[in-house]
Each structure stands twice: as C-alpha cells, then as structure tokens.
Design a protein around this motif. Structure first.
Motif, PDB file in Angstrom:
ATOM      1  N   ARG A 180       0.831  -1.209   0.000  1.00 34.62           N
ATOM      2  CA  ARG A 180       0.000   0.000   0.000  1.00 34.62           C
ATOM      3  C   ARG A 180       0.863   1.256   0.000  1.00 34.62           C
ATOM      4  O   ARG A 180       0.528   2.261  -0.660  1.00 34.62           O
ATOM      5  N   LEU A 181       1.966   1.233   0.749  1.00 31.98           N
ATOM      6  CA  LEU A 181       2.832   2.405   0.810  1.00 31.98           C
ATOM      7  C   LEU A 181       3.439   2.698  -0.554  1.00 31.98           C
ATOM      8  O   LEU A 181       3.518   3.870  -0.975  1.00 31.98           O
ATOM      9  N   ALA A 182       3.867   1.676  -1.275  1.00 35.12           N
ATOM     10  CA  ALA A 182       4.458   1.882  -2.603  1.00 35.12           C
ATOM     11  C   ALA A 182       3.440   2.476  -3.567  1.00 35.12           C
ATOM     12  O   ALA A 182       3.768   3.361  -4.372  1.00 35.12           O
ATOM     13  N   LEU A 183       2.193   2.014  -3.508  1.00 36.77           N
ATOM     14  CA  LEU A 183       1.152   2.553  -4.378  1.00 36.77           C
ATOM     15  C   LEU A 183       0.918   4.036  -4.089  1.00 36.77           C
ATOM     16  O   LEU A 183       0.770   4.852  -5.012  1.00 36.77           O
ATOM     17  N   LEU A 184       0.887   4.392  -2.816  1.00 37.02           N
ATOM     18  CA  LEU A 184       0.649   5.783  -2.444  1.00 37.02           C
ATOM     19  C   LEU A 184       1.800   6.684  -2.875  1.00 37.02           C
ATOM     20  O   LEU A 184       1.587   7.778  -3.428  1.00 37.02           O
ATOM     21  N   LEU A 185       3.027   6.245  -2.656  1.00 34.44           N
ATOM     22  CA  LEU A 185       4.179   7.066  -3.019  1.00 34.44           C
ATOM     23  C   LEU A 185       4.305   7.202  -4.531  1.00 34.44           C
ATOM     24  O   LEU A 185       4.723   8.253  -5.029  1.00 34.44           O
ATOM     25  N   ARG A 186       3.968   6.168  -5.279  1.00 33.22           N
ATOM     26  CA  ARG A 186       3.979   6.283  -6.738  1.00 33.22           C
ATOM     27  C   ARG A 186       2.940   7.315  -7.194  1.00 33.22           C
ATOM     28  O   ARG A 186       3.184   8.092  -8.115  1.00 33.22           O
ATOM     29  N   HIS A 187       1.794   7.303  -6.551  1.00 33.16           N
ATOM     30  CA  HIS A 187       0.732   8.255  -6.877  1.00 33.16           C
ATOM     31  C   HIS A 187       1.225   9.690  -6.676  1.00 33.16           C
ATOM     32  O   HIS A 187       0.963  10.568  -7.502  1.00 33.16           O
ATOM     33  N   LEU A 188       1.951   9.934  -5.595  1.00 31.09           N
ATOM     34  CA  LEU A 188       2.493  11.269  -5.336  1.00 31.09           C
ATOM     35  C   LEU A 188       3.602  11.612  -6.317  1.00 31.09           C
ATOM     36  O   LEU A 188       3.719  12.759  -6.760  1.00 31.09           O
ATOM     37  N   ALA A 189       4.438  10.650  -6.645  1.00 31.30           N
ATOM     38  CA  ALA A 189       5.543  10.916  -7.565  1.00 31.30           C
ATOM     39  C   ALA A 189       5.036  11.291  -8.952  1.00 31.30           C
ATOM     40  O   ALA A 189       5.602  12.165  -9.619  1.00 31.30           O
ATOM     41  N   ILE A 190       3.973  10.653  -9.387  1.00 34.53           N
ATOM     42  CA  ILE A 190       3.447  10.921 -10.722  1.00 34.53           C
ATOM     43  C   ILE A 190       2.799  12.299 -10.795  1.00 34.53           C
ATOM     44  O   ILE A 190       2.925  13.003 -11.797  1.00 34.53           O
ATOM     45  N   ASP A 191       2.109  12.705  -9.737  1.00 36.24           N
ATOM     46  CA  ASP A 191       1.386  13.980  -9.767  1.00 36.24           C
ATOM     47  C   ASP A 191       1.419  14.600  -8.379  1.00 36.24           C
ATOM     48  O   ASP A 191       0.408  14.628  -7.668  1.00 36.24           O
ATOM     49  N   TYR A 192       2.566  15.112  -7.976  1.00 38.71           N
ATOM     50  CA  TYR A 192       2.764  15.632  -6.624  1.00 38.71           C
ATOM     51  C   TYR A 192       1.872  16.843  -6.367  1.00 38.71           C
ATOM     52  O   TYR A 192       1.286  16.980  -5.292  1.00 38.71           O
TER      53      TYR A 192
END
Length: 906
Positions: A828-840
């Motif tokens: 879950r943490l990886a999914l959330l951080l990827r979401h932020l990285a793509i569109d911070y």
C-alpha cells in the motif's frame, strides 16, 4: 482570503520600492484597457464559437535576525506565509518607538556569511571562524550568583531589573577543554559559550557595565524549556550601538522524574547544541561577510545570465567592485533595510570609518540619492520623506504652523494631515520645515534598486528568498541538500523574455497593493491589462521536443504571471457577483493556456458561473469537456464528474457517463455504514456554534480541544486503542521526502539552478516522474518488498535537519514514522508514493485528517486507518472525496468521523 491571493503574494515576494516605469504607469492610468467588448470580439480573443458551444458545452518573509540568542540549538526552518512588506511594516512600527532607524540594525546581519555558490556544480563552502577559535569552557566552579540587582538598571526592552554579579565576586572560573570532550560530559556539565548580542540598543538612562548579569528567555511558549539561559557581559562595546560581547552558560542536567522519552529529547538537544558550538556558529559576526555575499551574488548572476543585461547595466554593476570597502558596506547595509529614505545623521556602523566619503562615493557612482533642505522637495514623494520622522517630530512640525492641528495622535493621522497641508498649499513653508527636521537623507537609487532586484530574482529564482539565506546557512539554521547543478538551458532565452516577466511581476504587485488599499478601480485595470496581454501571446502548447525548453520553465514566463493575476481576478469578480466578467476571463485562460494543472479549477469555476447565469446547457458542456481533459485531475475532475451527473438528466442527456458508477459508489460509501467508508458518529460538548468559527469542544479529558483532537481521544479509548497523528498530508509528505530523497535530488538536467533549493524545479510537474522513472520504480520496488523501514532509518540518519520540501523534522519522530510504515505495509505504501511521484502537485493536499496505527500482536503485526474528521457543519470537499476514493482503491482502511453535538434533550 480570495482564491489565488496567497499564491500571487508568494510569487511577488519582496515588493519593489521604485515607482512603475512610465510606459506601464501610463497604461494602468488609462480609463479602460479592455473596453466593453461585444460577444464577437470576446470570442475572437478566446477562440470559442457560441453555436458550437451550446452543443458541446479572497503583512519574508523575509527572515530577519533580532539577536544571536534568538537562535534555537537545532536546525529548523521557520516558515511564514506572510508577505515581505507586511512583516517589515510590523517590524518598523515596533522599532520606531525606540529609535526610528538605528534600532533596526539587527536586520543588517542577515548578510553575515561567507558562502560560495557559482556556476553549475558549484558547492557551498564556509571559511569557518573569522575571529579566532570559539571560547568554550568546562566549568569547575559554581556560576557566580546573580541575585544582586543594580539600582536603576533595567532591561531596555522588558523594563525588568538586570542582574549583576556582586562586586566582590570574581567572574566565572573556567578551564579550557576540547570541544570533542563536550559530547561525553556527565549530567552536571556546565558549558560556557562566548558570543555577542547584535543589533541591540540599550536604554539611554541605563549604564551598561562589564560583568553585568543578563538573562535571555529562549522560548517562553515552550513548556519543555521554561528555564532561561543565563550569562554576563564580558566587555563593553567600543560604540554605543556596537555588539556586546557576552558569555552564556548552558548546563546539561538530569532529574529523577524524567521519562525515557524526555531523556532522549534532552540528549538530542544537548548533542545539537554541542554540534552547533563546535561548528563555530556563535562567532562574532564579521563585517566583511555581507559584503562578500553580495559580491558573490552579483558575480554568479553575471556569469550565468549575462545575456539579459545591457552593456550599460553590466558596466554599472561592475563598478560596484571598484568602490571602497566603506562604500560597499554602507550600500549593502541600506539595501537590506525597508526604507526607502534614511537619515544620514542616524547611520552609524563601526566598520565604516568615513561615512561622509562613503555616501558621496555612492552618490557619484549612481548607487544612492541624497536630498537635504537645499533641494526642491517636489522631486520626491513627500509621503516617503515623512516616514523618516517620528510621531513627536511630526507633532512639533504641526505646532510650528499658524493653525494648531495637534489633536492628531496616531502616526497615520499625522502623516495624512501633513500631506494634506503640503498638497493644498495652505502653508508655503511646510516643505522647508519638514526637510529641516529630517536633515540630510539617503536612499537606494532607482537604477540600483531595479538592477539589484533583478540580480536577486535571478540568483534565487523566487521572491521568497533573499540575502538572509546566506546567514541561515552560515549559522546552521538551515542546511540545503546536496545536489549537482547541471544546467543545459537558460531560463530566459532573450532579454525581452526577462523584461516581459519583470513587467508582469510589477502588474501583480500593483494588483496586490490595490487590493490592500481596496482600490477596486485599479484592480480592474490590472485585470484588464493582464487579459489583454495574455490574449496577444501565442497559445501555450505542450513542448516535448528536444529543442523546446523544459516545461517547468513556464513559471518564469510573463503568461504564467498574468494567468495568476487573472485567476485572482476571477475570485474578485465572483465575490462581486460579476459573473459575465468572470466567464470572459475563464474562457481566455482556457483558450490560451492548454497545459496547466489549473485548468481543472478554471473549468470548474466556468461551469459554476454559467449555471449562476442561468445557462445550464452550456454549463454541462463545459463540465463534460473538463471531465475528459487530461490536465484536469484530482478534486477538480471529481467535482466536474459529479456536476455532469447532476446536470445531465433526461432529456438534456440520455447517455450515462462511464464514470457514473465510480462517482455514485463514492457517495454511497461515504454515507452508508455497510461499505468500506464508514460514517462514525461520536458525541462531544461544543462551546461555540457560530457559523464561520472553528468548533471548540470539551475533550474526554475535560480540556478544551478542537474537533480533530477530540476524535484522536475517541480512537485512543473506546474507538479501538489507536495511536495517531493529526497531520493531514504532512506525515505523508515527510515519508515521501525521506523514502524518495535520492530520487528527488538525483542528477537531472536543469532542475537545480541555485544552491538554495529545497526541491527540484520539476517536482510539481509531470516531468518529475517521467525523467526519473527507472530510479523511482527501483525505490518503490524496495519499498514494496518490505525494505521501507530500513530505507527510512538510513535516510533519517544521513539527512536529519536538511531542508526538503514536505519534510518536517520536528513534528514527526523517527519512532512514529517507523511505526506508521510497519503498520501500513509495503504494498500500500508503494502505491501511495507512486501516486504522489506521478502527480505531486495535484495530490499534495486534501488527505484525511488523522493517520491512526496500532500493533495487534507481539511479533510486530500492525494495522493502519485513515480518518477524515468533520464537525457539525462541515462537509467533505471534492479533493477529500477524491483522496478517499484513491485510498480505498489502494486497500487502505478509510472512514469519515462525524463529531456531532449532544442532543438537547440529553
């Protein structure tokens, strides 16, 4: 505050003191820059055909230094979202009560540092101590008691008696010890540190004596640090306003009732203090530091941006290096002050040996202006001249006039009275009387102010930072990350690009000042001018080819600034219910700027305003177009989808959008208790029920608290024994910064242009993830595989105290962050951080208020919960709804906690 106002204030930064250029002033003085245009004219600019449309459619911050003893012994960044001018205005009002100009000396030390920063790949360096080794001692005797009070001796600011060492006692007895030994001292260690008080003026009736005891309150509002730092005056300064050498004592102590957490906190604080002392950050300020930093800034800009300066400007800036040290010191001191005028009689710096010669040298070189009682006052702004006078002086001037107008007591009343008398010509001798009181005054010349504003803007690339950044680094208050400045493109390709950008900033400043003065006529002129300028610019397209500039450079364009002015203008017009004007501006923005995250906000407001005007079909068409626009994201996209579903009832629309089930599912999940998003109702006793005020409750412990604290108490008790933090997105931004540190500060072309950045320039753009995809995915794979906690500890130890966008070192402890990561799980943490990285940018706000966690077994298994807390009259925003949907898709346990008042009958 109007939507867009805060963003515009940050963009403007330090307001320029020089008047508007004649060409811009003439344009803004025109009665109508954008006359009432016909619909056809508006559509011609906007590029919209109505036939097709019907079918397809509210005072830097400057960072200053009051005294060296105001610094905490930790590297902490103080962020204040206020504007430069507002901060300085409050400071000025306070200082003028003491001594108009002289008491502002502390602001000048914002330049005291020696930092190297130049071209790409340059590194920040510190020459260390300039005045010998730091005096630090380990005490072997008790500190001299300071219970004897000198008669008639009081602190100049607090009016509290100043402690003084008894005359029959010797000063502190100390033996020298190495700094390295300090870290291993026992709990009874007392360390004496030699430092100075800078920018401090003692009262005229107080005699400053050597060995006088002094007490400094570090932070009165900090319950953990109520003790004061004690010290005594080492020697007297050479001049009345000179730095006062003092010695302070800091003792490492331990009490029996301290908990382990407190011991860790104090041990950490003590280690930071020793580290700060060891680094020499308490050294006596050197008068050469600000001069060195100022010259370094000019040299760096001239080396990297020389093409945007004319030959005359280059010659003028080069002449500064040839000035004497006295002239350079005087100029830089004045440049950092608010001004614009300063009395020469009140300027006194011990490093300047000949003030008269320095001032005349600057005058001949064109860096300052000088006026006295012999000049014609009509050449200058009388209001600026009156600012150098104190209230008693203005009262004396009024007493000298034939008509007694001494009934005025407040400063602004006195200024208005004198200005009125000056402009109406009722007293011909008033100007001479004013100049007689002011004496000879100096100010930064218009040419110098214009060029140095440009220099500072090009060096820091923003309006928030200024020369105080050098000081913050030098004293260890701020530490910037390590990264390489790999520059391949110039931000401003041509001089004309820079001049257009500067002019746009001036219009933005005029807009902001007009809103402060409630001058709505001038506000409208700024809006009309910005709309006119944006209409004449080519449409901004997505530049992906190699020959184009990086897309994140667009923030340094005139069109970017004008779009911010117009965004604020929409809020102004909507507040006044001028929906037709707001609609026209929104259409202009959407037609001229194709690739921008703000398109979501513009499209949503256009759809809403059209509905206000009774045009539902057009409103629906705009919402439908926005829902499929790739640049409309997060909360704005969700809001537009909901508008489509609400407005597209048959017979207006028969086809159901593909996203209908997704949006409707969200509504059910928020309000029905049978699905993942649960509405939890808890009861509290409110103290206030007024609309527009923040709810205050009695908590479970009987103390006053806000709605979020009440919810935390509920979840800690009967709600399930959860630990938690009320940080909204703050804790997630901290986790993102720590785990993705190497990704953020990797070597990417053009994203680092200055050594004073806390994030790459492309962080809030799509380019951030695209240009680092391989590296980012590598980090995310490690996080998904369960290595997040190890990565967190390593990043914390390597970078603790270093400034990074989103990372808050003081609010979240390493222990809590480790617990959060362990309870969330790697997937879950990886999914959330990827979401932020793509569109911070789109997703850096709106996260649930509370992050809760708890361990369910002794082996370390845990679980986490995210909770959005709402008071009795609160509703979920569209951004919050969008976040709840995303978090549910990622597998998070999310719920909405509704805090309702106790029923009246109970």
């Amino acid at each position: 505050m109007l939507t867009g106002r805060e963003s515009l204030v940050r963009l403007i930064g330090r307001r320029r003191r020089s008047p508007l250029p004649a060409s811009l002033a003439a344009v803004l003085s025109t009665s109508s820059l954008f006359p009432s245009a016909s619909t056809a004219q508006i559509d011609s600019c906007v590029g919209i055909n109505y036939a097709d449309t019907c079918l397809t459619r509210g005072t830097k911050r400057k960072l200053t230094q009051s005294t060296l003893l105001n610094f905490r012994f930790s590297k902490k960044v103080s962020t204040e979202p206020t504007s430069n001018n507002l901060t300085n205005e409050v400071e000025t009002k306070r200082m003028k009560q003491i001594d108009e100009d002289l008491s502002r000396n502390q602001a000048f030390f914002s330049l005291d540092s020696d930092i190297g920063s130049s071209k790409a790949g340059a590194t920040i360096s510190s020459p260390g101590c300039l005045n010998g080794s730091l005096g630090t001692s380990k005490m072997i005797s008790t500190y001299v008691p300071s219970n004897t009070v000198l008669p008639n001796v009081k602190d100049a600011v607090s009016n509290v008696p100043v402690e003084h060492c008894s005359s029959n006692m010797h000063p502190t007895v100390a033996t020298s010890c190495s700094i390295d030994a300090c870290a291993d001292m026992d709990s009874s260690t007392i360390v004496a540190v030699d430092t100075v008080i800078v920018g401090r003026r003692f009262h005229e009736n107080i005699e400053l004596r050597e060995d006088a005891g002094v007490t400094f309150l570090r932070d009165p509002k900090n319950a953990k640090d109520s003790d004061a730092i004690k010290g005594y005056v080492v020697s007297l300064p050479e001049q009345q306003l000179g730095n006062v050498p003092i010695q302070i004592t800091v003792q490492k102590c331990k009490t029996d009732n301290q908990r382990n957490d407190d011991l860790k906190y104090w041990q950490s604080l003590w280690e930071k203090f020793i580290s700060t002392v060891k680094s020499g950050n308490f050294q006596r300020p050197s008068s050469a530091r600000y001069q060195t930093n100022f010259n370094l800034m000019i040299a760096d800009v001239m080396a990297n941006h020389t093409h945007v300066f004319s030959d005359i400007e280059k010659s003028f800036l080069a002449s500064f290096k040839s000035l004497s040290d006295d002239a350079q010191w005087l100029f830089v001191r004045i440049y950092t002050r608010k001004g614009p005028w300063f009395r020469k009689s009140t300027i006194s710096y011990r490093e300047i040996s000949d003030l008269e010669h320095a001032a005349m040298e600057l005058k001949l070189a064109g860096y300052i202006d000088i006026f006295s009682c012999t000049v014609d006052p009509s050449e200058y702004d009388m209001k600026e001249i009156l600012d150098v006078l104190s209230v008693p002086e203005m009262k004396e001037i009024l007493k000298e006039l034939p008509k007694d107008n001494t009934s005025c007591t407040r400063r602004h009343e006195l200024v208005c009275t004198l200005l009125s008398l000056y402009h109406n010509g009722t007293c011909a001798s008033l100007a001479k009387r004013i100049l007689k009181w002011t004496g000879t005054c100096i100010r930064i010349s218009k040419t110098a102010d214009e060029l140095l504003w440009r220099i500072q803007r090009l060096f820091f690339l923003n309006g928030d930072q200024d020369l105080s950044s050098f000081l913050l680094v030098e004293f260890g208050i701020v530490k910037f990350p390590d990264y390489a400045c790999s520059i391949s493109h110039r931000i401003f390709q041509e001089r004309s690009d820079l001049l257009e950008y500067e002019e746009a900033i001036r219009v933005a400043q005029m807009m902001d000042e007009s809103l402060d003065d409630n001058n709505m006529d001038l506000v409208k002129r700024c809006i009309d001018l910005s709309e006119n300028r944006l209409c004449t610019m080519p449409k901004q397209e997505n530049a992906t080819s190699p020959e184009h500039l990086p897309s994140f450079f667009s923030r340094f364009s005139a069109s970017w600034v004008y779009s911010k002015i117009l965004t604020l203008g929409v809020s102004v017009y909507e507040r006044d219910r001028r929906y037709e004007d707001a609609i026209r501006i929104l259409k202009t923005l959407l037609s001229k700027i194709a690739c921008d995250r703000r398109r979501g906000y513009w499209t949503l407001r256009l759809s809403v305003d059209l509905e206000h005007m009774g045009r539902p079909n057009e409103s629906l068409s705009i919402a439908e177009g926005g829902a499929i626009d790739p640049w409309v994201r997060a909360g704005s996209k969700f809001a537009l989808q909901r508008r489509v579903l609400r407005l597209s009832k048959p017979p207006r629309r028969w086809k159901v959008p593909s996203y209908a089930d997704y949006v409707r599912r969200n509504i059910k999940e928020v309000y029905i208790t049978l699905i993942a998003v649960i509405l939890v109702n808890i009861e509290g006793r409110p103290l206030n029920c007024e609309t527009g005020t923040k709810n205050v409750f009695y908590g479970y412990d009987g103390e006053l608290c806000g709605v979020e604290q009440l919810a935390l108490q509920y979840y800690a008790g009967e709600g399930g024994g959860w630990q938690g933090s009320h940080s909204e997105g703050g804790i997630w931004m901290t986790i993102f910064g720590l785990l993705m540190w190497d990704v953020m500060f990797s070597d990417i072309q053009d994203v680092f242009q200055s050594k004073f950045q806390i994030a790459p320039l492309d962080l809030e753009t799509d380019d951030f993830y695209k240009s680092r995809k391989d590296l980012a995915e590598s980090q995310l794979k490690k996080i998904q595989d369960g290595m997040a906690e190890e990565m967190l500890i390593s990043s914390w130890e390597l970078h603790q105290g270093t400034s990074c966008q989103g990372v808050n070192w003081d609010r979240h402890s390493l222990t809590d962050l480790r617990a959060v990561i362990a309870c969330i799980g790697g997937h879950r943490l990886a999914l959330l951080l990827r979401h932020l990285a793509i569109d911070y940018r789109s997703w850096s706000s709106g996260m649930p208020d509370l992050l809760l966690w708890r361990f369910v077994d002794e082996r370390g298994g845990g679980e986490a919960k995210l909770v959005e807390v709402k008071g009795p009259r609160d509703q979920l925003s569209e951004q919050q709804r969008a976040w709840i949907l995303v978090l549910m898709d990622f597998g998070f346990d999310v719920e909405v906690c509704k805090v309702s008042p106790v029923a009246r009958q109970r």
